[in-house]
Design an enzyme around this catalytic site. Structure first.
Site, PDB file in Angstrom:
ATOM      1  N   TYR A 114       0.878  -1.354  -0.125  1.00 40.44           N
ATOM      2  CA  TYR A 114      -0.087   0.003  -0.126  1.00 40.44           C
ATOM      3  C   TYR A 114       0.852   1.337   0.040  1.00 40.44           C
ATOM      4  O   TYR A 114       0.651   2.150  -0.845  1.00 40.44           O
ATOM      5  CB  TYR A 114      -0.917   0.190   1.191  1.00 40.44           C
ATOM      6  CG  TYR A 114      -1.768   1.318   1.391  1.00 40.44           C
ATOM      7  CD1 TYR A 114      -2.946   1.551   0.509  1.00 40.44           C
ATOM      8  CD2 TYR A 114      -1.634   2.193   2.531  1.00 40.44           C
ATOM      9  CE1 TYR A 114      -3.475   2.796   0.758  1.00 40.44           C
ATOM     10  CE2 TYR A 114      -2.463   3.328   2.525  1.00 40.44           C
ATOM     11  CZ  TYR A 114      -3.159   3.438   1.508  1.00 40.44           C
ATOM     12  OH  TYR A 114      -4.066   4.738   1.715  1.00 40.44           O
ATOM     13  N   LYS A 118       1.173   4.115  -2.885  1.00 40.57           N
ATOM     14  CA  LYS A 118       0.930   5.586  -2.613  1.00 40.57           C
ATOM     15  C   LYS A 118       2.462   6.500  -2.939  1.00 40.57           C
ATOM     16  O   LYS A 118       2.049   7.469  -3.393  1.00 40.57           O
ATOM     17  CB  LYS A 118       0.411   5.826  -1.264  1.00 40.57           C
ATOM     18  CG  LYS A 118      -0.752   5.382  -0.806  1.00 40.57           C
ATOM     19  CD  LYS A 118      -1.749   6.280  -1.488  1.00 40.57           C
ATOM     20  CE  LYS A 118      -3.173   6.279  -0.940  1.00 40.57           C
ATOM     21  NZ  LYS A 118      -4.028   7.011  -1.505  1.00 40.57           N
TER      22      LYS A 118
END
Length: 383
Positions: A114, A118
């Site tokens: 994740y 990002k």
């Protein structure tokens, strides 16, 4: 002003769009944004061809679209990098160098799928700024909380608020786990400030200026205290800007639809009733008194405790006598003419219903009633 909001149906997106609509409708005069807004909402189920239309001529882009709980880890990169690429390429296609906000996460600094996705999105936006000269604002949000956040998904605050409000169990693995949170209204306010050119900078990034640091256990304790406040009538800390005030608003948004109201304990006798409504830590308590026709209540005085009476229905008289005097002072009161009557210390006082219907009086007392120290002394006003 044409504003494109991607991820418009998500948690932050819904709150942002709702606020922008209040500005557009002329109901919100607290910002410098013009009222003639065109809000273009884009989400995962929006017709993809509309992205091209929206990017052509928009004056500001807020990219809130992203993936945080995919079926497989590959979707992280697809949702957090892939769509960002499509968005920026579409803006380039139309030579649109309007300002762009990227909603990123503090997890972009972490080495996990994740965080990597990002970080890739951030790098893409920063490179876009270098290539085009467009103003790019990258926000690394910590945990965001507030109304409309999906519970039992990826927000501990939303899950705790929802489950406690609905009498469901919660699980806390580490009460001492530190949390850094931002409130969704503060996030929306910062986004709107950025639209007006007043973003809050933090090096290469931007940030929400108001953050709250608290442990998981403290959050849980606060939420349980909100639930218990219906029984003990204690008003939570409503200090302006406090975490407690924001969390309480969040908690209330998760109440079941059939649990918005709750009963109060009415102390009833043949004279009428007296019911406490709210208690506060530093500002006394609020109560409602109902007197039956021609009934007199009170007949006591206080050393330090003071009160304010407001008759909201019916007609009556409030009488006073200084405890070392024979002079009786009368104030006639009515629900037809609302006025507050102060009850000074050192004066014995009573209130009589002069009408043929119930008289309703709203009462504030400077301190919450303490049976161990009542500061209340019986003495008739008129012998």
């Amino acid at each position: 002003m044409k504003i494109l909001v991607t991820g418009a149906k998500g948690f932050v997106g819904k709150n942002l769009v709702a606020t922008l609509n209040t500005i557009k409708e002329g109901k919100n005069k607290t910002t410098n944004l013009p009222q003639d807004l065109e809000i273009c909402e884009f989400d995962i189920d929006t017709d993809k061809s509309l992205l091209d239309e929206y990017c052509n001529g928009c004056d500001f882009v807020v990219n809130l679209a992203g993936v945080n709980r995919p079926q497989n880890t590959e979707e992280f990169m697809e949702g957090n990098f892939g769509f960002a690429s499509t968005l920026l390429e579409t803006l380039k296609k139309h030579n649109n160098t309007c300002p762009v906000i990227l909603s990123s996460s503090t997890q972009a600094a972490l080495d996990n799928p994740y965080g990597q996705s990002k970080k890739a999105g951030e790098d893409l936006f920063f490179q876009y700024a270098k290539d085009t000269g467009a103003k790019v604002l990258v926000y690394r949000y910590p945990n965001v909380f507030g109304k409309w956040c999906r519970p039992n998904y990826n927000s501990a605050v939303a899950t705790f608020c929802n489950n406690i409000a609905n009498d469901l169990p919660i699980q806390v693995n580490d009460r001492n786990h530190p949390m850094t949170l931002v409130y969704v209204d503060d996030v929306v306010e910062e986004i709107i400030n950025a639209m007006c050119g007043n973003e809050t900078r933090d090096g290469d990034f931007c940030k929400v200026p108001v953050e709250h640091k608290i442990t998981l256990g403290e959050i849980v304790d606060l939420i349980y205290s909100f639930k218990e406040s219906r029984e003990n009538k204690q008003v939570p800390d409503m200090t302006e800007g406090s975490f407690s005030k924001k969390l309480y608003s969040t908690y209330l948004s998760y109440l079941p639809k059939d649990k918005f109201s709750y009963p109060l304990k009415m102390n009833v006798d043949d004279r009428g009733s007296f019911t406490e409504i709210l208690r506060t830590v530093n500002n006394g308590q609020f109560s409602v008194n109902i007197s039956k026709p021609h009934i007199t209540k009170g007949q006591h005085w206080h050393h330090t405790k003071n009160e304010k009476f407001l008759v909201v229905a019916g007609n009556g008289v409030i009488r006073f006598r200084k405890i070392d005097s024979d002079e009786v002072i009368e104030y006639f009161v009515s629900g037809e003419k609302l006025e507050v009557v102060d009850i000074p210390t050192g004066y014995t006082h009573n209130i009589e219903n002069l009408g043929d219907t119930d008289m309703v009086t709203f009462m504030w007392c400077s301190e919450c009633f303490d049976p161990e120290k009542p500061d209340t002394y019986f003495l008739k006003v008129e012998e």
